[in-house]
Design a protein around this motif. Sequence first.
Motif, mmCIF file in Angstrom:
data_model
loop_
_atom_site.group_PDB
_atom_site.id
_atom_site.type_symbol
_atom_site.label_atom_id
_atom_site.label_comp_id
_atom_site.label_asym_id
_atom_site.label_seq_id
_atom_site.Cartn_x
_atom_site.Cartn_y
_atom_site.Cartn_z
ATOM 1 N N MET B 1 -25.675 119.885 41.337
ATOM 2 C CA MET B 1 -24.867 120.848 42.055
ATOM 3 C C MET B 1 -23.499 120.925 41.386
ATOM 4 O O MET B 1 -22.796 119.935 41.301
ATOM 5 N N LEU B 2 -23.152 122.100 40.924
ATOM 6 C CA LEU B 2 -21.913 122.246 40.161
ATOM 7 C C LEU B 2 -20.708 122.482 41.068
ATOM 8 O O LEU B 2 -19.668 121.839 40.917
ATOM 9 N N GLN B 3 -20.852 123.421 41.996
ATOM 10 C CA GLN B 3 -19.780 123.726 42.948
ATOM 11 C C GLN B 3 -20.412 124.073 44.287
ATOM 12 O O GLN B 3 -21.514 124.631 44.332
ATOM 13 N N THR B 4 -19.699 123.780 45.353
ATOM 14 C CA THR B 4 -20.124 124.161 46.698
ATOM 15 C C THR B 4 -18.988 124.920 47.361
ATOM 16 O O THR B 4 -17.817 124.604 47.136
ATOM 17 N N THR B 5 -19.325 125.916 48.152
ATOM 18 C CA THR B 5 -18.273 126.682 48.814
ATOM 19 C C THR B 5 -18.725 127.149 50.183
ATOM 20 O O THR B 5 -19.917 127.087 50.506
ATOM 21 N N THR B 6 -17.782 127.617 50.956
ATOM 22 C CA THR B 6 -18.028 128.252 52.246
ATOM 23 C C THR B 6 -17.462 129.655 52.184
ATOM 24 O O THR B 6 -16.369 129.854 51.636
ATOM 25 N N THR B 7 -18.188 130.620 52.701
ATOM 26 C CA THR B 7 -17.668 131.987 52.666
ATOM 27 C C THR B 7 -16.470 132.120 53.586
ATOM 28 O O THR B 7 -16.251 131.289 54.480
ATOM 29 N N ASP B 8 -15.722 133.203 53.389
ATOM 30 C CA ASP B 8 -14.627 133.470 54.322
ATOM 31 C C ASP B 8 -15.178 134.194 55.548
ATOM 32 O O ASP B 8 -16.406 134.372 55.680
ATOM 33 N N ALA B 9 -14.306 134.636 56.398
ATOM 34 C CA ALA B 9 -14.745 135.236 57.665
ATOM 35 C C ALA B 9 -15.493 136.547 57.465
ATOM 36 O O ALA B 9 -16.215 137.001 58.354
ATOM 37 N N THR B 10 -15.339 137.153 56.280
ATOM 38 C CA THR B 10 -16.048 138.410 56.030
ATOM 39 C C THR B 10 -17.347 138.178 55.267
ATOM 40 O O THR B 10 -18.036 139.127 54.914
ATOM 41 N N GLY B 11 -17.665 136.930 55.011
ATOM 42 C CA GLY B 11 -18.882 136.622 54.268
ATOM 43 C C GLY B 11 -18.683 136.534 52.778
ATOM 44 O O GLY B 11 -19.611 136.217 52.029
ATOM 45 N N TYR B 13 -17.766 135.162 49.161
ATOM 46 C CA TYR B 13 -17.665 133.886 48.443
ATOM 47 C C TYR B 13 -17.599 134.194 46.961
ATOM 48 O O TYR B 13 -18.042 135.260 46.509
ATOM 49 N N PHE B 14 -17.057 133.280 46.195
ATOM 50 C CA PHE B 14 -17.027 133.478 44.745
ATOM 51 C C PHE B 14 -16.867 132.128 44.053
ATOM 52 O O PHE B 14 -16.033 131.320 44.452
ATOM 53 N N PHE B 15 -17.686 131.889 43.056
ATOM 54 C CA PHE B 15 -17.567 130.696 42.225
ATOM 55 C C PHE B 15 -16.826 131.083 40.954
ATOM 56 O O PHE B 15 -17.298 131.922 40.179
ATOM 57 N N ASN B 16 -15.678 130.460 40.748
ATOM 58 C CA ASN B 16 -14.853 130.769 39.584
ATOM 59 C C ASN B 16 -14.975 129.688 38.520
ATOM 60 O O ASN B 16 -15.594 128.652 38.739
ATOM 61 N N ASN B 17 -14.375 129.938 37.400
ATOM 62 C CA ASN B 17 -14.272 128.946 36.319
ATOM 63 C C ASN B 17 -15.639 128.470 35.831
ATOM 64 O O ASN B 17 -15.844 127.285 35.582
ATOM 65 N N LEU B 18 -16.575 129.407 35.702
ATOM 66 C CA LEU B 18 -17.901 129.065 35.204
ATOM 67 C C LEU B 18 -17.930 129.216 33.686
ATOM 68 O O LEU B 18 -17.660 130.298 33.154
ATOM 69 N N ILE B 19 -18.271 128.150 33.017
ATOM 70 C CA ILE B 19 -18.450 128.209 31.569
ATOM 71 C C ILE B 19 -19.660 129.093 31.284
ATOM 72 O O ILE B 19 -20.652 129.031 32.014
ATOM 73 N N PRO B 20 -19.617 129.952 30.247
ATOM 74 C CA PRO B 20 -20.758 130.831 29.977
ATOM 75 C C PRO B 20 -22.076 130.051 29.948
ATOM 76 O O PRO B 20 -22.171 128.983 29.356
#
Lengths: 198, 89
Positions: B1-11, B13-20
């Motif tokens: 698992m590289l990153q985990t996140t929770t969406t905001d109140a509008t749903g 989400y975004f995973f940033n800083n992904l190496i190609p």
Amino acid sequence: MDDRGPYMIGETATFRIKVFNQGNVPAQNVVINDYMRSGFSFTGVLNPGWTLVTAPTSTADGLLNYTITTVLMPGDSITLALNLEIALDDNPAVKDWWNYAEIRSSQDNVGNNRNDDADSVGNTNSPRENEVEPDGPWDNVVNGNGPTVNQDEDDHDPEKVIVVGGLGDTVWKDLDGDGIQDPGELGGRWRNSHVDRL
Amino acid sequence: MLQTTTTDATGFYFFNNLIPGDYQVQFDIRNLPRGCAFTFQNQGNSDELDSDVDLNGLGPCTNITGGEFDSTYDAGLLILAAIGDFVVA
């Protein structure tokens, strides 16, 4: 290259271009072309001596020039620094963050133009030269014998940086159950989505 | 698992800083509210508006190139029974 990254958009990457005098006479007024692509932007104050001739577009390389004012004796070399900001065009691609430099022209110590390099043709940026890739077999090679023997032109060389990307969107409620997010089908908070690199 | 996140109140989400490279997003099915399921995958003609995950909440493998910010990777929730909102965080 000081650091290949990965870089965020807006950060600055420093390229180092090493120029060799492999001939047997002193060289002066050596002019360097740098073919900056659309993944970079140039700022003059960060780059004394460099001149932006042509800005890049998403389909064409830009051009920077630098004139080496010191005399390069036979066997000598000099390293130039080039600081470029990481940029993003409308259609990003990995090769937007590749950079090529080439010798444009040079003179000998009595002011004669010496564009008679035995293994290279200056100021061409030819398709063959652009086939040389960072980390490829001809990257950083300075003892090739030129295109006539199917080898590298020593006056032209690549480097690259790695830039990050991103992935995401929305979790939304499919109220009518058609699998398509229609107007009014809004999202809500969702715990523990995760991304894996494969 | 590289990153985990929770969406905001509008749903969102975004995973940033992904190496190609190649990536896959998993929405944790254990957090599905009772009465909900993931909706039909890849419906219609717009990748912007469809749901990309399968019944287990697993999305497709996608290649992220340098400087690419892909904002089309979403998940629709089918409401099978009206038991309230699906906010679970």
